[in-house]
Design a protein around this motif. Structure first.
Motif, PDB file in Angstrom:
ATOM      1  N   LEU A  26     -35.673  51.155 -97.830  1.00 20.52           N
ATOM      2  CA  LEU A  26     -36.188  51.317 -96.473  1.00 20.52           C
ATOM      3  C   LEU A  26     -35.205  50.740 -95.458  1.00 20.52           C
ATOM      4  O   LEU A  26     -34.889  51.387 -94.458  1.00 20.52           O
ATOM      5  N   PHE A  27     -34.713  49.541 -95.710  1.00 20.19           N
ATOM      6  CA  PHE A  27     -33.753  48.916 -94.804  1.00 20.19           C
ATOM      7  C   PHE A  27     -32.513  49.786 -94.639  1.00 20.19           C
ATOM      8  O   PHE A  27     -32.107  50.099 -93.511  1.00 20.19           O
ATOM      9  N   ALA A  28     -31.919  50.189 -95.752  1.00 13.92           N
ATOM     10  CA  ALA A  28     -30.696  51.000 -95.690  1.00 13.92           C
ATOM     11  C   ALA A  28     -30.949  52.328 -94.982  1.00 13.92           C
ATOM     12  O   ALA A  28     -30.144  52.758 -94.144  1.00 13.92           O
ATOM     13  N   GLY A  29     -32.059  52.964 -95.289  1.00 15.82           N
ATOM     14  CA  GLY A  29     -32.391  54.236 -94.659  1.00 15.82           C
ATOM     15  C   GLY A  29     -32.585  54.117 -93.159  1.00 15.82           C
ATOM     16  O   GLY A  29     -32.079  54.945 -92.386  1.00 15.82           O
ATOM     17  N   MET A  30     -33.289  53.092 -92.725  1.00 14.22           N
ATOM     18  CA  MET A  30     -33.535  52.921 -91.287  1.00 14.22           C
ATOM     19  C   MET A  30     -32.252  52.560 -90.541  1.00 14.22           C
ATOM     20  O   MET A  30     -32.016  53.039 -89.424  1.00 14.22           O
ATOM     21  N   VAL A  31     -31.388  51.753 -91.155  1.00 16.16           N
ATOM     22  CA  VAL A  31     -30.106  51.421 -90.521  1.00 16.16           C
ATOM     23  C   VAL A  31     -29.239  52.678 -90.412  1.00 16.16           C
ATOM     24  O   VAL A  31     -28.615  52.918 -89.371  1.00 16.16           O
ATOM     25  N   MET A  32     -29.231  53.499 -91.460  1.00 20.62           N
ATOM     26  CA  MET A  32     -28.447  54.743 -91.399  1.00 20.62           C
ATOM     27  C   MET A  32     -29.010  55.698 -90.349  1.00 20.62           C
ATOM     28  O   MET A  32     -28.251  56.324 -89.602  1.00 20.62           O
ATOM     29  N   LEU A  33     -30.334  55.832 -90.283  1.00 18.77           N
ATOM     30  CA  LEU A  33     -30.943  56.678 -89.255  1.00 18.77           C
ATOM     31  C   LEU A  33     -30.633  56.149 -87.858  1.00 18.77           C
ATOM     32  O   LEU A  33     -30.336  56.921 -86.943  1.00 18.77           O
ATOM     33  N   TYR A  34     -30.690  54.842 -87.696  1.00 24.40           N
ATOM     34  CA  TYR A  34     -30.402  54.229 -86.391  1.00 24.40           C
ATOM     35  C   TYR A  34     -28.947  54.505 -85.997  1.00 24.40           C
ATOM     36  O   TYR A  34     -28.668  54.842 -84.842  1.00 24.40           O
ATOM     37  N   ALA A  35     -28.040  54.384 -86.957  1.00 28.08           N
ATOM     38  CA  ALA A  35     -26.625  54.665 -86.685  1.00 28.08           C
ATOM     39  C   ALA A  35     -26.429  56.135 -86.328  1.00 28.08           C
ATOM     40  O   ALA A  35     -25.717  56.463 -85.375  1.00 28.08           O
ATOM     41  N   THR A  36     -27.071  57.023 -87.073  1.00 27.30           N
ATOM     42  CA  THR A  36     -26.981  58.460 -86.800  1.00 27.30           C
ATOM     43  C   THR A  36     -27.584  58.785 -85.441  1.00 27.30           C
ATOM     44  O   THR A  36     -27.061  59.620 -84.697  1.00 27.30           O
ATOM     45  N   TRP A  37     -28.668  58.096 -85.130  1.00 25.57           N
ATOM     46  CA  TRP A  37     -29.361  58.271 -83.859  1.00 25.57           C
ATOM     47  C   TRP A  37     -28.468  57.842 -82.704  1.00 25.57           C
ATOM     48  O   TRP A  37     -28.616  58.281 -81.577  1.00 25.57           O
ATOM     49  N   GLY A  38     -27.543  56.938 -82.982  1.00 21.93           N
ATOM     50  CA  GLY A  38     -26.650  56.436 -81.940  1.00 21.93           C
ATOM     51  C   GLY A  38     -27.267  55.324 -81.123  1.00 21.93           C
ATOM     52  O   GLY A  38     -26.899  55.107 -79.960  1.00 21.93           O
ATOM     53  N   GLY A  39     -28.187  54.591 -81.736  1.00 20.43           N
ATOM     54  CA  GLY A  39     -28.848  53.499 -81.036  1.00 20.43           C
ATOM     55  C   GLY A  39     -27.898  52.349 -80.738  1.00 20.43           C
ATOM     56  O   GLY A  39     -26.893  52.154 -81.422  1.00 20.43           O
ATOM     57  N   SER A  40     -28.227  51.583 -79.732  1.00 20.43           N
ATOM     58  CA  SER A  40     -27.426  50.431 -79.330  1.00 20.43           C
ATOM     59  C   SER A  40     -27.560  49.315 -80.363  1.00 20.43           C
ATOM     60  O   SER A  40     -28.670  48.896 -80.688  1.00 20.43           O
ATOM     61  N   TRP A  41     -26.444  48.809 -80.840  1.00 23.26           N
ATOM     62  CA  TRP A  41     -26.480  47.713 -81.806  1.00 23.26           C
ATOM     63  C   TRP A  41     -26.884  46.406 -81.139  1.00 23.26           C
ATOM     64  O   TRP A  41     -27.369  45.491 -81.802  1.00 23.26           O
ATOM     65  N   TRP A  42     -26.691  46.305 -79.825  1.00 17.57           N
ATOM     66  CA  TRP A  42     -27.186  45.141 -79.091  1.00 17.57           C
ATOM     67  C   TRP A  42     -28.709  45.125 -79.106  1.00 17.57           C
ATOM     68  O   TRP A  42     -29.336  44.088 -79.309  1.00 17.57           O
TER      69      TRP A  42
END
Length: 134
Positions: A26-42
């Protein structure tokens, strides 16, 4: 069910490993989706530990603490938020849901499960803290 699981209500053995691997997935999947989404890392860094503020409810008592902590660390609210975010095409709502689910995932992977009212250290994934082998 082994004797320890019967006494503590905690998952043990292969079931515990599977639940922790699910959390890591779940953690890895959500981080990958967030990265793909282009969300702000801040934003990710700012919001990632917000669910842990729920442990402050333990200042009241263990039963209320477990209730609030479990509400903030179950899948129900963030999945509902994710669904709502998709339905409204709301980037902020989706970002919050992905971050929240990533937080829950890493907590589960590290063994921080849902809490029993006996105290913060009693979880569905086993005991945590200094007294875990007691």
């Amino acid at each position: 069910m082994d004797e320890r699981a019967a006494e503590t209500g905690a998952a043990t053995g292969g079931v515990n490993i599977m639940l922790r691997l699910e959390g890591l997935t779940l953690f890895a999947g959500m981080v990958m989706l967030y990265a793909t989404w282009g969300g702000s890392w801040w934003v990710f860094a700012l919001l990632f530990f917000v669910p842990d503020l729920s442990f402050l409810a333990y200042l009241s008592d263990a039963k209320f603490g477990a209730l609030v902590y479990n509400a903030a660390h179950s899948y129900m609210a963030p999945v509902a938020l994710l669904t709502f975010g998709f339905g409204l095409a709301s980037p902020l709502t989706l970002s919050i849901a992905l971050i929240w689910l990533a937080h829950i995932g890493i907590d589960r992977a590290l063994g921080y499960g849902l809490k029993y009212s006996a105290g913060f250290g009693f979880t569905h994934l086993g005991r945590i803290g200094r007294q875990k082998n007691a």
